[in-house]
Design a protein around this motif. Structure first.
Motif, PDB file in Angstrom:
ATOM      1  N   CYS A 172       0.866  -1.178   0.000  1.00 37.00           N
ATOM      2  CA  CYS A 172       0.000   0.000   0.000  1.00 37.00           C
ATOM      3  C   CYS A 172       0.903   1.229   0.000  1.00 37.00           C
ATOM      4  O   CYS A 172       1.517   1.565   1.019  1.00 37.00           O
ATOM      5  CB  CYS A 172      -0.932   0.026   1.211  1.00 37.00           C
ATOM      6  N   THR A 173       0.995   1.870  -1.147  1.00 35.13           N
ATOM      7  CA  THR A 173       1.836   3.063  -1.279  1.00 35.13           C
ATOM      8  C   THR A 173       1.024   4.337  -1.090  1.00 35.13           C
ATOM      9  O   THR A 173       1.536   5.443  -1.309  1.00 35.13           O
ATOM     10  CB  THR A 173       2.507   3.082  -2.667  1.00 35.13           C
ATOM     11  N   GLY A 174      -0.244   4.183  -0.700  1.00 36.84           N
ATOM     12  CA  GLY A 174      -1.112   5.329  -0.462  1.00 36.84           C
ATOM     13  C   GLY A 174      -0.916   5.882   0.933  1.00 36.84           C
ATOM     14  O   GLY A 174      -0.037   5.440   1.702  1.00 36.84           O
ATOM     15  N   ASP A 219      -2.541   5.472   3.653  1.00 41.59           N
ATOM     16  CA  ASP A 219      -2.789   4.557   4.785  1.00 41.59           C
ATOM     17  C   ASP A 219      -1.613   3.626   5.059  1.00 41.59           C
ATOM     18  O   ASP A 219      -1.477   3.102   6.163  1.00 41.59           O
ATOM     19  CB  ASP A 219      -4.052   3.744   4.522  1.00 41.59           C
ATOM     20  N   ALA A 258      -2.983   0.021   6.418  1.00 39.26           N
ATOM     21  CA  ALA A 258      -3.825  -0.703   5.472  1.00 39.26           C
ATOM     22  C   ALA A 258      -3.397  -2.162   5.378  1.00 39.26           C
ATOM     23  O   ALA A 258      -4.236  -3.073   5.332  1.00 39.26           O
ATOM     24  CB  ALA A 258      -3.746  -0.040   4.098  1.00 39.26           C
ATOM     25  N   GLU A 273      -9.453  -2.089  -1.045  1.00 41.24           N
ATOM     26  CA  GLU A 273     -10.325  -1.001  -0.609  1.00 41.24           C
ATOM     27  C   GLU A 273      -9.541   0.285  -0.356  1.00 41.24           C
ATOM     28  O   GLU A 273     -10.120   1.379  -0.311  1.00 41.24           O
ATOM     29  CB  GLU A 273     -11.087  -1.397   0.662  1.00 41.24           C
ATOM     30  N   TYR A 274      -8.228   0.119  -0.179  1.00 45.19           N
ATOM     31  CA  TYR A 274      -7.383   1.278   0.124  1.00 45.19           C
ATOM     32  C   TYR A 274      -6.751   1.830  -1.147  1.00 45.19           C
ATOM     33  O   TYR A 274      -6.477   1.093  -2.109  1.00 45.19           O
ATOM     34  CB  TYR A 274      -6.283   0.893   1.119  1.00 45.19           C
ATOM     35  N   GLN A 275      -6.471   3.123  -1.125  1.00 44.88           N
ATOM     36  CA  GLN A 275      -5.850   3.787  -2.272  1.00 44.88           C
ATOM     37  C   GLN A 275      -4.446   3.246  -2.487  1.00 44.88           C
ATOM     38  O   GLN A 275      -3.646   3.189  -1.562  1.00 44.88           O
ATOM     39  CB  GLN A 275      -5.802   5.306  -2.031  1.00 44.88           C
ATOM     40  N   HIS A 276      -4.168   2.814  -3.712  1.00 48.65           N
ATOM     41  CA  HIS A 276      -2.864   2.256  -4.110  1.00 48.65           C
ATOM     42  C   HIS A 276      -2.520   0.954  -3.363  1.00 48.65           C
ATOM     43  O   HIS A 276      -1.340   0.630  -3.186  1.00 48.65           O
ATOM     44  CB  HIS A 276      -1.738   3.271  -3.899  1.00 48.65           C
ATOM     45  N   GLY A 277      -3.542   0.247  -2.914  1.00 49.50           N
ATOM     46  CA  GLY A 277      -3.299  -1.051  -2.290  1.00 49.50           C
ATOM     47  C   GLY A 277      -3.253  -2.153  -3.341  1.00 49.50           C
ATOM     48  O   GLY A 277      -4.089  -2.161  -4.264  1.00 49.50           O
ATOM     49  N   THR A 278      -2.297  -3.069  -3.244  1.00 55.44           N
ATOM     50  CA  THR A 278      -2.158  -4.157  -4.223  1.00 55.44           C
ATOM     51  C   THR A 278      -1.907  -5.491  -3.516  1.00 55.44           C
ATOM     52  O   THR A 278      -1.349  -5.533  -2.413  1.00 55.44           O
ATOM     53  CB  THR A 278      -1.000  -3.903  -5.204  1.00 55.44           C
TER      54      THR A 278
END
Length: 284
Positions: free
Chosen positions: A173-175, A177, A181, A256-261
Motif C-alpha cells: 500500500c503506497t497510499g 494509509d 492498510a 479497498e485502500y488507495q494504491h493497495g495491491t
C-alpha cells in the motif's frame, strides 16, 4: 524344483515358489532371482490342506499387488508391535501369555470383522479408531490394566501427523494509509480464516506448547512486501479452503485502500520437511 518361502502373514507357514512361477523371463539361475533371507512378494496359487502344500507365484505379482501387500503388511505389523510392547510393559513372561492377549484383541477384530474386500486387517481400523474413542476396545475381553497400556501405545503411535499448507503472497500500500492498510488487510484475513474454520468444523488445538496450534492460520513476514501464510491441519481439503478464504479476504480488503495491491507468489500447497527448512532460511 523351485524355492521355499516362509509366509509372514500366515503365521510362518511354508510354501513353495515353483520354478515356472519365479519369473516371466528365462531362468538361468534361481539364486539371482531369490536370495535367502530377503523378503519377497508372492501370490498364493493353491493350498492343499490335507497334504499341507502351498504353491506360490512370484512372477504373477504386479506393482499394484506389491503396493497393496506392503500397505497391508506394514499396518498389521504396527498393530502387532503395539500388543507386543503392551505385553512387555505388563511383564508377560511367556509366548502363551502374548498369544492369549493377541487372541483377545488383534485376532478378535480380524476374525469378527473379516471381509473379502478388505485392504487391511480389521484390527488396524479399530486400533486407529481407539485414538479418538476408547470404547472401541470395550468388546475385547481385556483387563483395565491391559486396556490402559494398549490405549497409551495406540495414541502414541497411531495419532495422525498434521499436514502443513503454505502460501506466499505480496501485499503493498503506497497510499496514505500505508502500513495501517496492510495490517488491517492481514487481520481481516486472519478473521476470515477463523470464521471459515468454524463453519467447516475445524477446531483449533495445541498438542504441545512449543508447537504451532493445529487448524490455526499463521501469517509471517518474509521480506517486505512478501508474506507467508501457514496452516497445520489433519484435514488437508478443509485446510486448503481455510487458507484460500484468508487470502481472498486479504486481497479484497487491501484493494479497498488507495494504491493497495495484492499478488500471489505461490498458490496454497502441502509442504514437507525440505520446504520447512527453506522457509526458516528465508525468514532468518
Amino acid at each position: 524344483m523351485g524355492a521355499y518361502a516362509v509366509l509372514l502373514e500366515y503365521a510362518g507357514k511354508e510354501g513353495m515358489i515353483l520354478m515356472s512361477e519365479l519369473s516371466r523371463r528365462r531362468i538361468r539361475s534361481v539364486q539371482k532371482l531369490v536370495r535367502v533371507g530377503r523378503d519377497e512378494y508372492v501370490m498364493v496359487l493353491r493350498a492343499d490342506k490335507e497334504k499341507g502344500y502351498i504353491d506360490l507365484s512370484k512372477r504373477r505379482v504386479g506393482p499394484e499387488d506389491r503396493a497393496a501387500a506392503d500397505n497391508r503388511y506394514q499396518k498389521q505389523k504396527q498393530v502387532v508391535s503395539i500388543v507386543k510392547h503392551a505385553a512387555t510393559l505388563l511383564n508377560f513372561e511367556t509366548n502363551d501369555q502374548l498369544e492369549d492377549l493377541m487372541m483377545r484383541t488383534v485376532w478378535h477384530f480380524d476374525r469378527k470383522y473379516s471381509s473379502p474386500q478388505e485392504t487391511h486387517k480389521a484390527s488396524y481400523t479399530f486400533f486407529k479408531k481407539a485414538v479418538e474413542d476408547d470404547s472401541v476396545l470395550d468388546e475385547c475381553t481385556i483387563s483395565p490394566a491391559e486396556k490402559k497400556e494398549i490405549l497409551a501405545i495406540v495414541k502414541n503411535r497411531m495419532t495422525p501427523s498434521p499436514d502443513e499448507i503454505r502460501a506466499d503472497f505480496k501485499v503493498r500500500c503506497t497510499g496514505p494509509d500505508g502500513i495501517e492498510a496492510i495490517r488491517d488487510a492481514l487481520n481481516f484475513g486472519m478473521e476470515a480464516s477463523r470464521t471459515t474454520s468454524s463453519d467447516l468444523g475445524l477446531i483449533c488445538q495445541n498438542k504441545q506448547e512449543d508447537e504451532v496450534p493445529i487448524n490455526e492460520l499463521r501469517i509471517n513476514l518474509l521480506s517486505s512486501p512478501s508474506y507467508v501464510a501457514k496452516l497445520k491441519t489433519l484435514d488437508k481439503e478443509k485446510g486448503l479452503q481455510v487458507i484460500k478464504a484468508a487470502l481472498s479476504a486479504i486481497n479484497n480488503k487491501i484493494l479497498e485502500y488507495q494504491h493497495g495491491t495484492y499478488d500471489i507468489i505461490c498458490e496454497p500447497k502441502l509442504v514437507g520437511h525440505g520446504d520447512e527448512a527453506q522457509l526458516k532460511l528465508e525468514m532468518d
